[in-house]
Design a protein around this motif. Sequence first.
Motif, PDB file in Angstrom:
ATOM      1  N   TYR A 195      30.609  42.254  47.752  1.00  0.00           N
ATOM      2  CA  TYR A 195      30.490  43.544  46.642  1.00  0.00           C
ATOM      3  C   TYR A 195      32.169  43.839  46.541  1.00  0.00           C
ATOM      4  O   TYR A 195      32.825  44.466  45.538  1.00  0.00           O
ATOM      5  N   VAL A 200      38.116  38.519  42.454  1.00  0.00           N
ATOM      6  CA  VAL A 200      37.313  37.683  42.095  1.00  0.00           C
ATOM      7  C   VAL A 200      36.315  38.398  40.860  1.00  0.00           C
ATOM      8  O   VAL A 200      35.719  39.254  41.259  1.00  0.00           O
ATOM      9  N   GLU A 201      36.268  37.710  39.608  1.00  0.00           N
ATOM     10  CA  GLU A 201      35.323  38.306  38.732  1.00  0.00           C
ATOM     11  C   GLU A 201      33.946  38.168  39.089  1.00  0.00           C
ATOM     12  O   GLU A 201      33.541  36.962  39.876  1.00  0.00           O
ATOM     13  N   HIS A 202      33.109  39.145  39.083  1.00  0.00           N
ATOM     14  CA  HIS A 202      31.720  39.069  39.459  1.00  0.00           C
ATOM     15  C   HIS A 202      30.956  38.399  38.294  1.00  0.00           C
ATOM     16  O   HIS A 202      30.355  39.543  37.553  1.00  0.00           O
TER      17      HIS A 202
ATOM     18  N   TYR B 146      44.640  38.842  39.540  1.00  0.00           N
ATOM     19  CA  TYR B 146      43.762  39.566  38.982  1.00  0.00           C
ATOM     20  C   TYR B 146      42.930  40.459  39.778  1.00  0.00           C
ATOM     21  O   TYR B 146      42.487  40.320  40.912  1.00  0.00           O
ATOM     22  N   ARG B 148      39.336  42.757  39.466  1.00  0.00           N
ATOM     23  CA  ARG B 148      38.097  43.062  38.547  1.00  0.00           C
ATOM     24  C   ARG B 148      38.084  44.175  38.177  1.00  0.00           C
ATOM     25  O   ARG B 148      38.402  45.316  38.733  1.00  0.00           O
ATOM     26  N   PRO B 149      37.366  44.755  36.838  1.00  0.00           N
ATOM     27  CA  PRO B 149      37.223  46.055  36.595  1.00  0.00           C
ATOM     28  C   PRO B 149      36.434  46.841  37.436  1.00  0.00           C
ATOM     29  O   PRO B 149      35.356  46.393  38.033  1.00  0.00           O
ATOM     30  N   LYS B 334      44.817  41.730  47.205  1.00  0.00           N
ATOM     31  CA  LYS B 334      44.275  40.371  47.115  1.00  0.00           C
ATOM     32  C   LYS B 334      44.461  39.679  48.681  1.00  0.00           C
ATOM     33  O   LYS B 334      43.441  39.043  48.971  1.00  0.00           O
ATOM     34  N   ASP B 337      41.209  40.631  50.408  1.00  0.00           N
ATOM     35  CA  ASP B 337      40.001  39.844  49.946  1.00  0.00           C
ATOM     36  C   ASP B 337      40.126  38.551  50.543  1.00  0.00           C
ATOM     37  O   ASP B 337      38.925  37.880  51.013  1.00  0.00           O
TER      38      ASP B 337
END
Lengths: 281, 368, 303
Positions: A195, A200-202, B146, B148-149, B334, B337
């Motif tokens: 989460y 990374v786009e979920h 990138y 994520r929102p 990043k 992650d």
Amino acid sequence: MYIGILGAWVAVFLTLSILSYLYKDNVFYKLSEHIFVGVSAAHWATIAFWNQVQPNLFGRLWPQAEVAALEGFNKFWYGIYHVLHVLFEKVFPEETINGVLYRGIGDQPQNLSYLIAFILGVFMLFRLIPKIGWLSRWSLAYVIGMAAGLRLYGYMSSDVIGQIHATMLPLWTGNLGESINNIILIVGVLTGLFYFFFSVEHKGALKIVSRIGIYFLMVYFGASFGFAVMGRISLLIGRFNDLIEYSGKQYGFATPILLLIMVAVLILSGRKEKKNKEAEA
Amino acid sequence: MTIKRIGWLLAIISVSSGLAFAELSINAEVVHTEADGNKVIITLTPVPNASSYLIQKSLESGEWVSVIETRDLEFNTNIENDISTRFKVTALDVNRNVLAEAVSEAITTEAKWFNIKRLNRFIALILISGIILYYITRARLNKKIYLRPVAGLQAFEEAVGRATEMGRSVLFVPGIMDLDQVETISGLIILGHVAKMTARYEADLNVPVSRSLVMESGRETVQASYISEGRPDLYSQDMVHYYTDDQFAFAAAVDGVMLREKPAAVFLQGKFYAESLIMAETGNSIGAIQIAGTGSPSQIPFFVTACDYTLIGEEFFAASAYLGSDPKLLGSIKGQDIVKAILMVCIGIGILFETFNVHFFKNLFLGS
Amino acid sequence: MGKFTNFLEKLDSLDRRVIFLIIGLVVLIPLLIPLGLPIETTNLTEDAFYAIEDLPANAKVLLSFEYGPSSKPEIHPMAVSVLRHLFSKGNEVVIMCLWPDGLFMANEALELVAHDEFKLEYGVDYVNLGYRPGNEAVIKGITKSFEANFSVDSRGIPISQIPIMQDVQTARDVDFIFSFSAGYPGAIEWVLYAGDPLQVPVSSGNSSIQVNQLLPYVKSGQMKGVIAGMPGAAEYETLLIQKVEGKEGLLVNKAHALLPNFKENRDATKFMDAQSIAHLVIVLFIILGNISYFVKRKKQQKY
């Protein structure tokens, strides 16, 4: 005896004043809030100075020493102390024991490396002089850097590697209940970690994994909330217990008397407020 | 900067004896089995009729000082590194008559530079730092990253805008802890962004703090934001003000401010403890739009229930990267992650090995 | 049915002061009229209890007080029970405080248990080193040397002259660490900076709010059980009384004589009736609140 009774009355008054906030913001709450803030600010300032600065900084720079036995650099060093003693007698005490004059604070071993801490502390005070105020950033940088260094190993060793070690559990242990527990724990850790992937786009399957992760987090939050409610009720019980104790004859019926007075004042002030509003309207 | 104090020693003092005047033999052995210590384990062989053993150690001056009087045949003690020390054991009977006495050979412990038991931690530290640094460098070289929102971040501007429209203030609490907590620093970075918004919208900003150092840093941060937005005229030192270090007194003071000033937007961003619910509940009761963020897991539930938006755990730390576009912060997110991905893979491999009863992989993560 | 639905809908907009009043009453009434509800022990508390129970008679235990008056109702009963447990077994106790207010709490607990009940000798059976500022830096410091951090105890006696400290030179020399913690610095710091690096077992008594955060450390074995808030303290009191009554394990003679005292003065157990009933009412509120929310939502969807 009388001090004890007075203490009980003060405690009851302040407890009821703070609890009166549950009804609405009022003069009792305001009064107790300001007392609380003022007293605690003074309490912390006093503790910080007399427990930290005086014994742990000045005490390390100038531990108590017999004046007659001082020689070389220390003779000069304790000379500075003497000047400070003349200026601030309470903070830098000197005492004579059995006719022998002693200078210094406490009996911790002398450690002149504390001069660095002293200088950094003085830099903080330079904030008051805008031209050299920038020096205080050095002190802040030290605090932040020191904390990061001190914590880095502890967190990494115990919270990261220690917990990874604890999560490496067999999926099947031979015992069904234990195996299910292990699987729940593993799924919880992995999805929870996922989460918190930001780069990374979920979407698609990853969205499901992330969703499972947030469900685990919600269960955790729910449990935490339950524990918090439990704690709050315990604290309330503690206060009520004191209020019950102080309602006895030996404390001059502090709780019922103060409660009645406060309720009466709140009712009267409520009526007055209402009248004022009506008059304004 | 900490030099690991290393050096561990096992001294075995064997007091072999039989009758009162039996001959004694003593062995002192140095075994470096563990770092970070100057520990000595003393083992005694029993003396018949002895009721206790008095252990003494030699000081540099040659004087003997008592360490312990014990009935145990094994116990631990420490000696100072780099100082030659000897132990004397005296066996005493019930009437405190000396039955036997023995002195160990001089033993010296020393600090070591490297603790081999922590090698795995060292490698992990290098690896984690290396990965994060690599991605920071990449971000600085304008490689696009990138993110994520995250829900809640868009609401920052909306909250400040609403406060401006209503003609009310914005309240920002950067937690209750000092600058040595990473959450406080993160809170101050977010304060910088919020201060830019209040400067743009000309909204009143109120920042109560509970630590003097945070007050100083907060003032600098807010001032820098107002200057960067070209509105130094709107900045005032009193925007950031100190109440008290005490947790609940601070909460009472902030509650008072909320009730009397009725801010339209409340930001609770930093390290919080038990006072979190008290503040968030009061903010909720005055109808303010509330955005919370904290890394304290035990406080998140209260923010989730009482606030409009909550930045959970790492979202809060990432917020500063989202709100600005500092490559250092973007790169570190990043990098983190990637570290998380590696840790997940490690956990997966470990689970597989453990399921098949092979323990070598899990043991790689042992240590202290 | 319609009336009930209306009632549920109204619940959603109920004045919060009514809820405060109800909670106040359900806490107050059981305090005035105790019900004597039974106490069931749980694994978390049992783990902490038996970790201490399994210590040998000559073990030295380091207790750290990290709470103040604001969290006293939750944590102080634990401190009293753990002290009673340790002294009942004849263990020696070294106390230190990382919170300034912890010193007052420690003195109060020692006055009751060590002085009034067990009549122990200060410096020989127990010592209170007092408060030192510095948070985890103090913990890290005592892993190297007690004397460098606590040159004197809370009474101003140099620790080199305190018999109990003769063979306790660093935190490594104690057999067990127990932290009574209401926040930072507290139990987690003890695990991170002393328990894990030195491999000395750590356990703790905590305010309820912290318990969830500590469970991963218990699960991984980095912490030996946790006493969780007032219910945990009540469980510990129960376990201790069972031990003394059943004459289980190590027990000094004095402990059995003090049993009536232990039974009489157990604050956490005394308060558990109020706690349980308040929980019950809160659970009811949550259920009603949720039903009310769903009824309202369903109605809104209709239009």
